[in-house]
Design a protein around this motif. Sequence first.
Motif, short mmCIF file in Angstrom:
data_model
loop_
_atom_site.label_atom_id
_atom_site.label_comp_id
_atom_site.label_asym_id
_atom_site.label_seq_id
_atom_site.Cartn_x
_atom_site.Cartn_y
_atom_site.Cartn_z
N ARG A 90 0.82 -1.23 0.00
CA ARG A 90 0.00 0.00 0.00
C ARG A 90 0.85 1.27 0.00
O ARG A 90 0.45 2.30 0.52
N GLY A 92 2.34 2.17 -3.07
CA GLY A 92 2.43 2.54 -4.48
C GLY A 92 3.44 1.75 -5.29
O GLY A 92 3.61 2.00 -6.48
N SER A 95 1.78 -0.16 -8.24
CA SER A 95 1.42 0.79 -9.31
C SER A 95 2.66 1.24 -10.08
O SER A 95 2.64 1.30 -11.31
N HIS A 96 3.73 1.55 -9.36
CA HIS A 96 4.96 1.97 -10.04
C HIS A 96 5.51 0.87 -10.94
O HIS A 96 5.97 1.15 -12.05
N LEU A 98 3.79 -1.55 -12.43
CA LEU A 98 2.93 -1.66 -13.62
C LEU A 98 3.16 -0.50 -14.57
O LEU A 98 3.26 -0.69 -15.79
N GLU A 99 3.27 0.71 -14.04
CA GLU A 99 3.53 1.87 -14.89
C GLU A 99 4.86 1.73 -15.61
O GLU A 99 5.01 2.14 -16.76
N LYS A 124 -8.03 -4.84 -6.93
CA LYS A 124 -8.16 -3.38 -6.81
C LYS A 124 -7.02 -2.67 -7.56
O LYS A 124 -7.26 -1.69 -8.28
N LEU A 125 -5.80 -3.16 -7.40
CA LEU A 125 -4.65 -2.58 -8.10
C LEU A 125 -4.83 -2.65 -9.61
O LEU A 125 -4.66 -1.66 -10.32
N TYR A 126 -5.18 -3.83 -10.12
CA TYR A 126 -5.31 -3.99 -11.57
C TYR A 126 -6.45 -3.12 -12.12
O TYR A 126 -6.30 -2.49 -13.17
N LYS A 128 -7.53 -0.33 -10.84
CA LYS A 128 -7.04 1.05 -10.76
C LYS A 128 -6.11 1.38 -11.93
O LYS A 128 -6.07 2.51 -12.40
N GLN A 129 -5.39 0.38 -12.40
CA GLN A 129 -4.45 0.58 -13.51
C GLN A 129 -5.10 0.38 -14.89
O GLN A 129 -4.41 0.29 -15.89
N ARG A 150 -5.98 -5.10 -20.32
CA ARG A 150 -5.84 -3.65 -20.41
C ARG A 150 -5.44 -3.34 -21.83
O ARG A 150 -4.37 -3.75 -22.29
#
Length: 164
Positions: A90, A92, A95-96, A98-99, A124-126, A128-129, A150
Motif C-alpha cells: 500500500r 504505491g 502501481s509503479h 505496472l507503470e 483493486k490494483l489492476y 485502478k491501472q 488492459r
Amino acid sequence: MIRQCSLQDDDTVRQIWSLQHIAYRIEAELIGAKELPPLMDTLESLRRCGETFYAEFDEEDEIHGVVAVECEQPGTLTISRMMVHPAYARQGIGSHLLEHVFSRYPDVPLYIVSTGTRNEPAVKLYRKQGFEPVEAFEVSPGVELTTFHRHNPDRERPSTAEVH
C-alpha cells in the motif's frame, strides 16, 4: 528505483525467490488455495523461467517489489508475476511497477494479467491501472482465477487474429 533484474545474479535470484514465497503464501491464503505454482519454484527454475523481471530496489539494493512479464503471443504482454513485500504494501510500489511495464512496452496493444478472484488487493490494483475482467475460471475446487485485460490507449485494439 526500478530496474531490470539479472537472473544470473545469485543475490537477486535469492531475493526474488524469497519475496515470491512470502507474497504468494499470502495470496494462497487469501484465495483459499493450498498451493500456487510460484511456491513450487526453486532458484534454478526461476533462473530458467524465460520471464523478464523488473524490481523496485532501495538504496541498499534490497528488493521491495517485483513484476515479471512474458511475450507469448504477438500483440500481447502477459504480466506473469506481481509481488510486493508485505512490509511495503500500500505504498504505491505495485502501481509503479505496472507503470514501468507500460512505459517499457509502449507499443503493446494488449496487456494481460490473472489473479485470484478473492485477492482483493490485487484486483483493486489492476482495476485502478485500467485492467478490466474478461474471464473467471475455477482452477481447483473453490479456487477461482480472474483474467484481466488492459488495452493500450495509444495503440489500436488488436484484432481477434492477433490475440488468440
